[in-house]
Design a protein around this motif. Structure first.
Motif, PDB file in Angstrom:
ATOM      1  N   THR A 101      57.948  87.679  36.819  1.00 60.38           N
ATOM      2  CA  THR A 101      57.702  88.944  37.490  1.00 60.38           C
ATOM      3  C   THR A 101      57.815  90.051  36.451  1.00 60.38           C
ATOM      4  O   THR A 101      58.864  90.211  35.833  1.00 60.38           O
ATOM      5  N   ASP A 102      56.746  90.807  36.239  1.00 61.87           N
ATOM      6  CA  ASP A 102      56.720  91.831  35.195  1.00 61.87           C
ATOM      7  C   ASP A 102      57.004  93.205  35.773  1.00 61.87           C
ATOM      8  O   ASP A 102      56.348  93.632  36.731  1.00 61.87           O
ATOM      9  N   PRO A 103      57.974  93.940  35.200  1.00 64.61           N
ATOM     10  CA  PRO A 103      58.207  95.317  35.638  1.00 64.61           C
ATOM     11  C   PRO A 103      57.040  96.206  35.243  1.00 64.61           C
ATOM     12  O   PRO A 103      56.498  96.104  34.141  1.00 64.61           O
ATOM     13  N   ARG A 108      57.730  99.707  40.063  1.00 61.49           N
ATOM     14  CA  ARG A 108      57.099  98.595  40.761  1.00 61.49           C
ATOM     15  C   ARG A 108      57.174  97.321  39.908  1.00 61.49           C
ATOM     16  O   ARG A 108      57.613  97.344  38.766  1.00 61.49           O
ATOM     17  N   ALA A 109      56.732  96.208  40.475  1.00 53.92           N
ATOM     18  CA  ALA A 109      56.746  94.936  39.758  1.00 53.92           C
ATOM     19  C   ALA A 109      55.472  94.156  40.071  1.00 53.92           C
ATOM     20  O   ALA A 109      54.910  94.286  41.170  1.00 53.92           O
ATOM     21  N   ARG A 110      55.042  93.377  39.104  1.00 54.70           N
ATOM     22  CA  ARG A 110      53.854  92.525  39.263  1.00 54.70           C
ATOM     23  C   ARG A 110      54.326  91.083  39.425  1.00 54.70           C
ATOM     24  O   ARG A 110      54.908  90.510  38.508  1.00 54.70           O
ATOM     25  N   GLN A 111      54.072  90.509  40.598  1.00 54.59           N
ATOM     26  CA  GLN A 111      54.533  89.151  40.881  1.00 54.59           C
ATOM     27  C   GLN A 111      53.363  88.268  41.285  1.00 54.59           C
ATOM     28  O   GLN A 111      52.326  88.760  41.743  1.00 54.59           O
ATOM     29  N   PHE A 112      53.550  86.977  41.114  1.00 60.41           N
ATOM     30  CA  PHE A 112      52.540  85.983  41.471  1.00 60.41           C
ATOM     31  C   PHE A 112      51.221  86.259  40.746  1.00 60.41           C
ATOM     32  O   PHE A 112      50.193  86.524  41.355  1.00 60.41           O
ATOM     33  N   ALA A 213      48.496 100.012  30.934  1.00 58.19           N
ATOM     34  CA  ALA A 213      48.269  99.735  32.347  1.00 58.19           C
ATOM     35  C   ALA A 213      49.511  99.172  33.030  1.00 58.19           C
ATOM     36  O   ALA A 213      49.771  99.478  34.203  1.00 58.19           O
ATOM     37  N   ARG A 214      50.286  98.376  32.297  1.00 62.19           N
ATOM     38  CA  ARG A 214      51.387  97.643  32.931  1.00 62.19           C
ATOM     39  C   ARG A 214      52.767  98.126  32.535  1.00 62.19           C
ATOM     40  O   ARG A 214      53.741  97.805  33.206  1.00 62.19           O
ATOM     41  N   GLY A 215      52.885  98.836  31.432  1.00 68.56           N
ATOM     42  CA  GLY A 215      54.193  99.300  31.000  1.00 68.56           C
ATOM     43  C   GLY A 215      54.764  98.445  29.889  1.00 68.56           C
ATOM     44  O   GLY A 215      54.371  97.297  29.680  1.00 68.56           O
ATOM     45  N   GLU A 216      55.736  99.021  29.183  1.00 70.56           N
ATOM     46  CA  GLU A 216      56.319  98.353  28.024  1.00 70.56           C
ATOM     47  C   GLU A 216      57.138  97.123  28.398  1.00 70.56           C
ATOM     48  O   GLU A 216      57.448  96.300  27.555  1.00 70.56           O
ATOM     49  N   GLY A 217      57.538  97.006  29.686  1.00 67.08           N
ATOM     50  CA  GLY A 217      58.371  95.885  30.094  1.00 67.08           C
ATOM     51  C   GLY A 217      57.613  94.582  30.260  1.00 67.08           C
ATOM     52  O   GLY A 217      58.219  93.529  30.463  1.00 67.08           O
ATOM     53  N   THR A 218      56.294  94.631  30.184  1.00 69.39           N
ATOM     54  CA  THR A 218      55.501  93.420  30.367  1.00 69.39           C
ATOM     55  C   THR A 218      55.706  92.459  29.197  1.00 69.39           C
ATOM     56  O   THR A 218      55.581  92.845  28.039  1.00 69.39           O
ATOM     57  N   SER A 219      56.027  91.213  29.527  1.00 71.11           N
ATOM     58  CA  SER A 219      56.223  90.219  28.465  1.00 71.11           C
ATOM     59  C   SER A 219      55.438  88.939  28.714  1.00 71.11           C
ATOM     60  O   SER A 219      55.260  88.144  27.798  1.00 71.11           O
ATOM     61  N   TYR A 220      54.980  88.710  29.927  1.00 75.55           N
ATOM     62  CA  TYR A 220      54.177  87.544  30.264  1.00 75.55           C
ATOM     63  C   TYR A 220      52.761  87.995  30.646  1.00 75.55           C
ATOM     64  O   TYR A 220      52.487  89.181  30.777  1.00 75.55           O
ATOM     65  N   HIS A 221      51.888  87.042  30.845  1.00 80.04           N
ATOM     66  CA  HIS A 221      50.545  87.302  31.379  1.00 80.04           C
ATOM     67  C   HIS A 221      49.736  88.247  30.486  1.00 80.04           C
ATOM     68  O   HIS A 221      48.992  89.090  30.972  1.00 80.04           O
ATOM     69  N   LEU A 222      49.863  88.100  29.196  1.00 81.63           N
ATOM     70  CA  LEU A 222      49.129  88.937  28.253  1.00 81.63           C
ATOM     71  C   LEU A 222      47.950  88.177  27.662  1.00 81.63           C
ATOM     72  O   LEU A 222      48.072  87.009  27.308  1.00 81.63           O
ATOM     73  N   ASN A 223      46.819  88.865  27.542  1.00 80.82           N
ATOM     74  CA  ASN A 223      45.621  88.242  26.970  1.00 80.82           C
ATOM     75  C   ASN A 223      44.908  89.194  26.009  1.00 80.82           C
ATOM     76  O   ASN A 223      43.710  89.400  26.097  1.00 80.82           O
TER      77      ASN A 223
END
Length: 244
Positions: A101-103, A108-112, A213-223
């Motif tokens: 789950t990415d902050p 907010r958070a991005r899940q699933f 788009a997602r914020g600095e807290g994103t660590s997964y789901h990167l392409n």
């Protein structure tokens, strides 16, 4: 190449109730990997796979059986499958809540995050290789969970200009496709980048665009767009492309 039994066949045989919306896949590894999967994926193209590339699954790939979800992120393709459970809501298991789950901005958070976003990588030239001045072939692979790859472009000037690479047929739905382009290197230091576009029009973004788009807290789901730096001596080193 995967061989298995469609999960839809199994669920129809056991009689899934109409109110069911999700299923839980549980692995037999030490971590007891578990994932919540929407039931609609099971009735689409999910497999209980028991073979890969014409032979039984190897132990490291999930023997004797694993979940295979075409076009979806690898973490959801549970290996060493030992249990399936059907329910009316996601199960909120450990890894899918704490790690996948990415902050986002604004609290907010991005899940699933399931579908694999379009991506490309250059496989030649690559680290730790070395090339010589003159004609070289740039090669790589591209893929998208949304469907077929429509285009792969290469840049040799930090993303200022892009040229189309050739795609190797057949270009299949949710499958890897190879690309290549002959390129003459003049011996000067240069960066080679690649970016993919799928049939929906989605274009592989820069790392900076993803973070914006997602914020600095994103660590997964990167392409992000990535590439290689060719030094004057022909040495190939890693390079991440950004918009900075």
């Amino acid at each position: 190449e995967w061989t298995g039994v469609p999960l839809s066949v199994l669920f129809r045989e056991v009689g899934v109730q109409p109110e069911a919306r999700w299923f839980l896949a549980e692995g037999g590894d030490a971590a007891v990997m578990t994932r919540s999967i929407p039931l609609e994926k099971a009735f689409d193209d999910a497999l209980i796979a028991y073979a890969q590339n014409g032979e039984a699954l190897r132990p490291e790939n999930g023997y004797p059986a694993r979940l295979f979800l075409p076009g979806w992120e690898g973490n959801a393709n549970v290996k060493w499958l030992r249990r399936l459970e059907v329910g009316d809501a996601p199960y909120m298991t450990r890894e899918e809540t704490s790690r996948y789950t990415d902050p986002l901005k604004g609290g907010r958070a991005r899940q699933f995050s399931f579908v694999v976003d379009a991506r490309s990588i250059i496989t030649a030239p690559c680290y730790p290789g070395r090339i010589e001045p003159g004609w070289n072939e740039v090669r790589g692979i591209a893929w998208s969970g949304r469907g077929r790859i429509a285009r792969v472009e290469l840049s040799f000037d930090e993303g200022e200009r892009w040229v189309d690479a050739d795609l190797q047929e057949p270009v299949l739905d949710k499958a890897h496709v190879r690309f290549r382009l002959p390129w003459e290197w003049d011996g000067r230091e240069v960066t080679i980048l690649s970016r993919a576009t799928d049939e929906t029009g989605y274009v592989q973004p820069t790392l900076q665009a993803l973070l914006d788009a997602r914020g600095e807290g994103t660590s997964y789901h990167l392409n992000p767009i990535t590439g290689w730096r060719i030094r004057r001596n022909g040495e190939v080193v890693y390079r991440v492309e950004t918009e900075e």
